[in-house]
Design a protein around this motif. Structure first.
Motif, PDB file in Angstrom:
ATOM      1  N   GLY A 265      17.529  45.305 111.701  1.00 10.79           N
ATOM      2  CA  GLY A 265      18.350  46.498 111.579  1.00 10.79           C
ATOM      3  C   GLY A 265      19.189  46.715 112.814  1.00 10.79           C
ATOM      4  O   GLY A 265      18.786  46.362 113.930  1.00 10.79           O
ATOM      5  N   ARG A 284      24.190  39.762 106.262  1.00 13.42           N
ATOM      6  CA  ARG A 284      23.590  39.581 104.937  1.00 13.42           C
ATOM      7  C   ARG A 284      22.565  38.445 104.944  1.00 13.42           C
ATOM      8  O   ARG A 284      21.484  38.563 104.370  1.00 13.42           O
ATOM      9  N   ASP A 287      19.215  39.320 106.143  1.00 15.83           N
ATOM     10  CA  ASP A 287      18.548  40.360 105.365  1.00 15.83           C
ATOM     11  C   ASP A 287      18.331  41.599 106.231  1.00 15.83           C
ATOM     12  O   ASP A 287      17.291  42.253 106.188  1.00 15.83           O
ATOM     13  N   SER A 289      19.746  45.372 107.894  1.00 15.15           N
ATOM     14  CA  SER A 289      20.423  46.599 107.482  1.00 15.15           C
ATOM     15  C   SER A 289      21.233  47.143 108.647  1.00 15.15           C
ATOM     16  O   SER A 289      20.913  46.897 109.812  1.00 15.15           O
ATOM     17  N   ASN A 365      23.229  45.787 103.179  1.00 13.37           N
ATOM     18  CA  ASN A 365      22.485  47.043 103.047  1.00 13.37           C
ATOM     19  C   ASN A 365      22.841  47.981 104.191  1.00 13.37           C
ATOM     20  O   ASN A 365      22.813  47.593 105.364  1.00 13.37           O
ATOM     21  N   ALA A 366      23.195  49.212 103.852  1.00 13.23           N
ATOM     22  CA  ALA A 366      23.645  50.168 104.863  1.00 13.23           C
ATOM     23  C   ALA A 366      23.045  51.537 104.580  1.00 13.23           C
ATOM     24  O   ALA A 366      22.776  51.898 103.431  1.00 13.23           O
ATOM     25  N   THR A 367      22.852  52.294 105.643  1.00 17.28           N
ATOM     26  CA  THR A 367      22.294  53.631 105.505  1.00 17.28           C
ATOM     27  C   THR A 367      22.817  54.513 106.639  1.00 17.28           C
ATOM     28  O   THR A 367      23.718  54.113 107.382  1.00 17.28           O
ATOM     29  N   GLY A 403      23.206  54.843  99.935  1.00 17.07           N
ATOM     30  CA  GLY A 403      22.831  54.520 101.303  1.00 17.07           C
ATOM     31  C   GLY A 403      21.783  55.460 101.864  1.00 17.07           C
ATOM     32  O   GLY A 403      20.887  55.029 102.600  1.00 17.07           O
ATOM     33  N   GLY A 407      19.201  52.648 100.237  1.00 18.69           N
ATOM     34  CA  GLY A 407      19.534  51.865 101.428  1.00 18.69           C
ATOM     35  C   GLY A 407      18.547  52.104 102.550  1.00 18.69           C
ATOM     36  O   GLY A 407      18.111  51.160 103.230  1.00 18.69           O
ATOM     37  N   ARG A 410      15.138  50.502 101.694  1.00 14.59           N
ATOM     38  CA  ARG A 410      15.160  49.056 101.901  1.00 14.59           C
ATOM     39  C   ARG A 410      15.123  48.700 103.385  1.00 14.59           C
ATOM     40  O   ARG A 410      14.511  47.703 103.772  1.00 14.59           O
ATOM     41  N   MET A 411      15.791  49.483 104.220  1.00 17.34           N
ATOM     42  CA  MET A 411      15.732  49.219 105.658  1.00 17.34           C
ATOM     43  C   MET A 411      14.302  49.343 106.164  1.00 17.34           C
ATOM     44  O   MET A 411      13.864  48.573 107.020  1.00 17.34           O
TER      45      MET A 411
END
Length: 463
Positions: A265, A284, A287, A289, A365-367, A403, A407, A410-411
């Motif tokens: 992350g 990506r 994997d 974030s 993946n973003a948040t 997100g 998102g 998933r992070m």
């Protein structure tokens, strides 16, 4: 309308982030009110099985809203989500009228420090965030004793607290960002020291590890950078404990370095250069974030303006004007200017916004996180405004909701059990009085919040 006070409205000093200064602005007097402002609200007495009937469901994985829907909850799990005509309610189900309401998964603030100057104030602030629809909070720099205590508060089934995840102290390098000598920070002097430090954090229940490596915005080019062998050693030690490592590395060069070391992350966003195709491919492929904190940069770049935006966003009047006045007071401005050069921060904002659009269009993946509990942020309001600012930067409401829910899950490595409204997942959800797809600012109008299948009225949490 009730007035809502919280320790997060204080203006924490740079000392909370590792620089010597005095607590200024709203300060401890506002923080102390946090303990009495939020009642020990009990969840609604609904029985083990209950259903919200007739609402519009807006899920992170659905392409369009589900109108006239039923959300069926059994225990702490979602049992069924579907059109009202298709869902048969078991005998004894408690039925709640959801007509005119909008249901979304529980929100996550993936970067919140809670503020306050004591454990009691931090706990009160954590509790208050539930009223804003935040069913999960991730704290990326917290002392080990506070980590243990706050996790204990949040684990109680019926307690009105969001789920709490944290890293323990932020790991830095000698002479670099994170070398502050506070309980929320720890220096890793060499690669050989990484294993014991990470093991200590894991033994205290850390959910991830945070590493700080910054020589762009904060240090002005003078801060020491963490050696790459130390980064690799931290990641390797964390993997042995099945922990992810998140890096505070807001430059393209240092973020690339972190991903090559094994980061899962990146915190804050990239402020110094455009996100190019090679970087996004690496993100990506790793994997990993990416988490953005617009609120922090907006506040540090122009505190008077951003506090004004928070006040305008607070359409329910949850905070009195005196709190906002304190957040943009001369003392608050001085605290920020002692920490960074606002003009330098403001210079990076266009790049940050442009990179946000590149990030979300890339499929990575973003948040989001507000970096709440730090400089001049009104607790809860700034978390919502973080999302609204992304809408003004060009993201669509559905992208933002995804997100801020799936998102984030998933992070954390927990997308299998939270982040969307699917049968079998944890019953964390928010009931709104307005449609967030019309404007993400409608997240401000929270009616009810369910965490772990326990349903709370927002007005009870704020009473």
């Amino acid at each position: 309308m009730c007035q809502f006070h919280g320790g997060g409205t204080s203006v924490p000093s740079p000392d909370r982030l590792g620089r010597r200064a005095l607590l200024v602005g709203a300060g401890g007097s506002v923080a102390a009110l946090a303990l009495s402002a939020v009642a020990q609200a009990a969840p609604r007495a609904l029985g083990r099985t209950w259903a919200l009937v007739g609402a519009t469901v807006i899920d992170s994985v659905r392409s369009s809203p589900l109108v006239d829907a039923t959300v069926l909850v059994h225990g702490n799990r979602l049992a069924r989500v579907g059109r009202r005509r298709d869902v048969v309610l078991p005998p004894g189900t408690t039925v709640i009228d959801g007509h005119g309401k909008y249901v979304i998964p529980g929100l996550v603030d993936m970067h919140h420090h809670l503020g306050g100057t004591s454990l009691e104030e931090r706990a009160a602030n954590l509790r208050q965030l539930l009223a804003f629809g935040y069913t999960t909070i991730f704290d990326p720099a917290v002392s080990l004793p506070d980590l243990v205590a706050l996790k204990g508060f949040a684990e109680s089934v019926d307690a009105p607290y969001p789920r709490y995840f944290g890293t323990g102290p932020m790991l830095g390098t000698p002479g670099g960002w994170g070398d502050f000598g506070t309980p929320e920070t720890r220096v890793v002097p060499s690669s050989s020291a990484a294993a014991s430090i990470v093991a200590e954090f894991a033994a205290h229940g850390a959910d991830a590890i945070k590493v700080a490596n910054d020589n762009v915005l904060w240090g002005g080019g003078s801060a020491a950078e963490m050696p790459e062998d130390v980064q690799v050693a931290i990641v390797a030690a964390a993997r042995r404990h099945r922990l992810r490592v998140f890096f505070h590395a807001p430059s393209l060069r240092l973020a690339t370095q972190a991903l090559r070391a094994g980061a899962r992350g990146l915190l804050h966003g990239i402020v110094d250069a455009p996100l190019d195709r090679s970087f996004l491919r690496l993100l990506r492929r790793s994997d990993a974030s990416a988490l953005e904190t617009f609120s922090l940069f907006e506040t540090l770049g122009d505190v008077v303006s951003y506090v004004g935006r928070q006040q305008a966003f607070d359409r329910l009047g949850l905070y009195p004007s005196s709190v906002y006045d304190a957040l943009r007071s001369p003392e608050a401005i001085a605290a920020i200017e002692a920490f960074v050069d606002p003009s330098v921060v403001a210079k990076h904002l266009p790049m940050l916004r442009a990179n946000s659009r590149r990030l979300f269009s890339s499929g990575a993946n973003a948040t989001f996180g507000s970096d709440g509990g730090t400089f001049s942020q009104a607790l809860g309001v700034s978390s919502h405004l973080e999302l609204a600012v992304h809408e003004s930067a060009g993201l669509r409401p559905h992208e933002i909701l995804r997100g801020a829910t799936l998102g984030a899950a998933r992070m954390l490595g927990r997308g299998y059990e939270r982040g969307s409204l699917a049968p079998g997942k944890l019953a964390d959800l928010v009931v709104l009085n307005a449609n967030p797809l019309q404007s993400i600012a409608n997240l401000h109008f929270v009616d009810q919040v369910a965490k772990d299948g326990r349903l709370f009225r927002a007005r009870d949490l704020l009473a």
